[in-house]
Motif scaffolding. Structure first.
Motif, PDB file in Angstrom:
ATOM      1  N   ASP A 143       0.850  -1.188   0.000  1.00 51.82           N
ATOM      2  CA  ASP A 143       0.000   0.000   0.000  1.00 51.82           C
ATOM      3  C   ASP A 143       0.886   1.238   0.000  1.00 51.82           C
ATOM      4  O   ASP A 143       2.096   1.141  -0.243  1.00 51.82           O
ATOM      5  CB  ASP A 143      -0.946  -0.016   1.208  1.00 51.82           C
ATOM      6  N   GLU A 144       0.299   2.399   0.278  1.00 53.88           N
ATOM      7  CA  GLU A 144       1.070   3.637   0.244  1.00 53.88           C
ATOM      8  C   GLU A 144       2.193   3.660   1.273  1.00 53.88           C
ATOM      9  O   GLU A 144       3.221   4.310   1.074  1.00 53.88           O
ATOM     10  CB  GLU A 144       0.166   4.866   0.415  1.00 53.88           C
ATOM     11  N   TYR A 145       2.038   2.911   2.367  1.00 54.47           N
ATOM     12  CA  TYR A 145       3.086   2.870   3.381  1.00 54.47           C
ATOM     13  C   TYR A 145       4.290   2.077   2.869  1.00 54.47           C
ATOM     14  O   TYR A 145       5.438   2.449   3.115  1.00 54.47           O
ATOM     15  CB  TYR A 145       2.545   2.293   4.690  1.00 54.47           C
ATOM     16  N   GLY A 146       4.031   1.014   2.149  1.00 54.66           N
ATOM     17  CA  GLY A 146       5.120   0.263   1.520  1.00 54.66           C
ATOM     18  C   GLY A 146       5.822   1.091   0.460  1.00 54.66           C
ATOM     19  O   GLY A 146       7.049   1.058   0.332  1.00 54.66           O
ATOM     20  N   ALA A 147       5.045   1.859  -0.309  1.00 56.25           N
ATOM     21  CA  ALA A 147       5.631   2.722  -1.342  1.00 56.25           C
ATOM     22  C   ALA A 147       6.527   3.777  -0.707  1.00 56.25           C
ATOM     23  O   ALA A 147       7.655   4.014  -1.173  1.00 56.25           O
ATOM     24  CB  ALA A 147       4.524   3.386  -2.168  1.00 56.25           C
ATOM     25  N   GLU A 148       6.054   4.403   0.356  1.00 57.10           N
ATOM     26  CA  GLU A 148       6.880   5.421   1.019  1.00 57.10           C
ATOM     27  C   GLU A 148       8.140   4.802   1.612  1.00 57.10           C
ATOM     28  O   GLU A 148       9.228   5.380   1.523  1.00 57.10           O
ATOM     29  CB  GLU A 148       6.078   6.133   2.100  1.00 57.10           C
ATOM     30  N   ALA A 149       8.005   3.621   2.198  1.00 55.55           N
ATOM     31  CA  ALA A 149       9.169   2.940   2.775  1.00 55.55           C
ATOM     32  C   ALA A 149      10.207   2.637   1.693  1.00 55.55           C
ATOM     33  O   ALA A 149      11.406   2.851   1.896  1.00 55.55           O
ATOM     34  CB  ALA A 149       8.732   1.653   3.471  1.00 55.55           C
ATOM     35  N   LYS A 150       9.746   2.179   0.541  1.00 58.29           N
ATOM     36  CA  LYS A 150      10.687   1.853  -0.539  1.00 58.29           C
ATOM     37  C   LYS A 150      11.375   3.124  -1.049  1.00 58.29           C
ATOM     38  O   LYS A 150      12.570   3.121  -1.326  1.00 58.29           O
ATOM     39  CB  LYS A 150       9.971   1.132  -1.679  1.00 58.29           C
ATOM     40  N   THR A 174       8.638   2.079  -8.832  1.00 60.66           N
ATOM     41  CA  THR A 174       7.740   2.360  -9.959  1.00 60.66           C
ATOM     42  C   THR A 174       7.010   1.095 -10.396  1.00 60.66           C
ATOM     43  O   THR A 174       5.803   1.137 -10.670  1.00 60.66           O
ATOM     44  CB  THR A 174       8.522   2.966 -11.135  1.00 60.66           C
ATOM     45  N   ASN A 175       7.722  -0.008 -10.447  1.00 59.54           N
ATOM     46  CA  ASN A 175       7.100  -1.267 -10.888  1.00 59.54           C
ATOM     47  C   ASN A 175       6.155  -1.847  -9.847  1.00 59.54           C
ATOM     48  O   ASN A 175       5.068  -2.314 -10.190  1.00 59.54           O
ATOM     49  CB  ASN A 175       8.184  -2.311 -11.225  1.00 59.54           C
ATOM     50  N   ASP A 176       6.559  -1.803  -8.570  1.00 61.11           N
ATOM     51  CA  ASP A 176       5.789  -2.447  -7.517  1.00 61.11           C
ATOM     52  C   ASP A 176       4.610  -1.614  -7.031  1.00 61.11           C
ATOM     53  O   ASP A 176       3.616  -2.158  -6.546  1.00 61.11           O
ATOM     54  CB  ASP A 176       6.681  -2.760  -6.318  1.00 61.11           C
ATOM     55  N   PHE A 177       4.744  -0.299  -7.109  1.00 68.09           N
ATOM     56  CA  PHE A 177       3.731   0.573  -6.517  1.00 68.09           C
ATOM     57  C   PHE A 177       3.285   1.657  -7.497  1.00 68.09           C
ATOM     58  O   PHE A 177       3.069   2.800  -7.117  1.00 68.09           O
ATOM     59  CB  PHE A 177       4.292   1.257  -5.259  1.00 68.09           C
ATOM     60  N   SER A 178       3.103   1.319  -8.740  1.00 67.82           N
ATOM     61  CA  SER A 178       2.780   2.322  -9.752  1.00 67.82           C
ATOM     62  C   SER A 178       1.489   3.081  -9.456  1.00 67.82           C
ATOM     63  O   SER A 178       1.336   4.216  -9.878  1.00 67.82           O
ATOM     64  CB  SER A 178       2.698   1.677 -11.139  1.00 67.82           C
TER      65      SER A 178
END
Length: 181
Positions: A143-150, A174-178
């Motif tokens: 989710d957005e928390y995983g995207a921010e962490a990455k 970009t690929n995982d959390f587009s």
């Protein structure tokens, strides 16, 4: 009850500064049937207005009077975020751990708490701990928390002059959390 509904009307119209006095007038009346809701609204509004010290006071009050797990979580999450924004990272981390141990009402709550453990370490300059926490978040959060962490992992790698790995992490982001651009 009329004051509550006037406050709710302003709140729902997103005129939160106008709603606040109506809730505050009801906050001292603990016989009011929606007392926890009033305290929660006051805390949330003060947080949204950037009055974090006042928000902390009311989130602590909500924590004490919460009658269910959702209200407890809202208090702990509000305290976690408020303390983070007040640069009180130890306190923020303590509430993040509380959420992970006792109060995660859904996976997103756990993901957010995990992210904040990393953000607190990052803000203190402890990039090793921060990176570990961010990796943990990315491994469980889609989710957005995983995207921010990455993204923050890539930032740490960049600061460590590991540019190739940082770029690869950003491409992975970009690929995982587009959907979370």
């Amino acid at each position: 009850e009329a004051r509550f509904y006037v406050g709710e009307s302003y709140y729902r119209l997103n005129e939160i500064a106008k709603a606040l006095p109506f809730y505050q007038a009801l906050a001292s009346d603990m016989n009011f049937s929606m007392g926890t809701r009033v305290v929660g609204r006051i805390a949330e509004i003060q947080f949204r207005l950037g009055q974090y010290e006042n928000a902390v006071t009311h989130f602590h009050r909500l924590e004490r009077i919460a009658s269910n797990k959702k209200e407890q979580y809202n208090a702990w999450a509000g305290l976690m975020e408020s303390f983070y924004l007040l640069a009180q990272y130890h306190s923020s981390s303590a509430y993040a751990r509380t959420i992970l141990e006792r109060g995660a009402v859904d996976p997103a709550a756990s993901n957010k708490a995990s992210l904040y453990l990393g953000k607190n370490a990052y803000a203190k300059g402890d990039f090793v701990t921060a990176q570990d926490e961010f990796v943990s978040t990315v491994n469980t959060a889609r989710d957005e928390y995983g995207a921010e962490a990455k993204y923050l992992i890539a930032d740490i790698l960049s600061q460590q002059k590991q540019y190739k790995q940082s770029n690869e992490t950003l491409i992975g982001l970009t690929n995982d959390f587009s959907s979370y651009d």
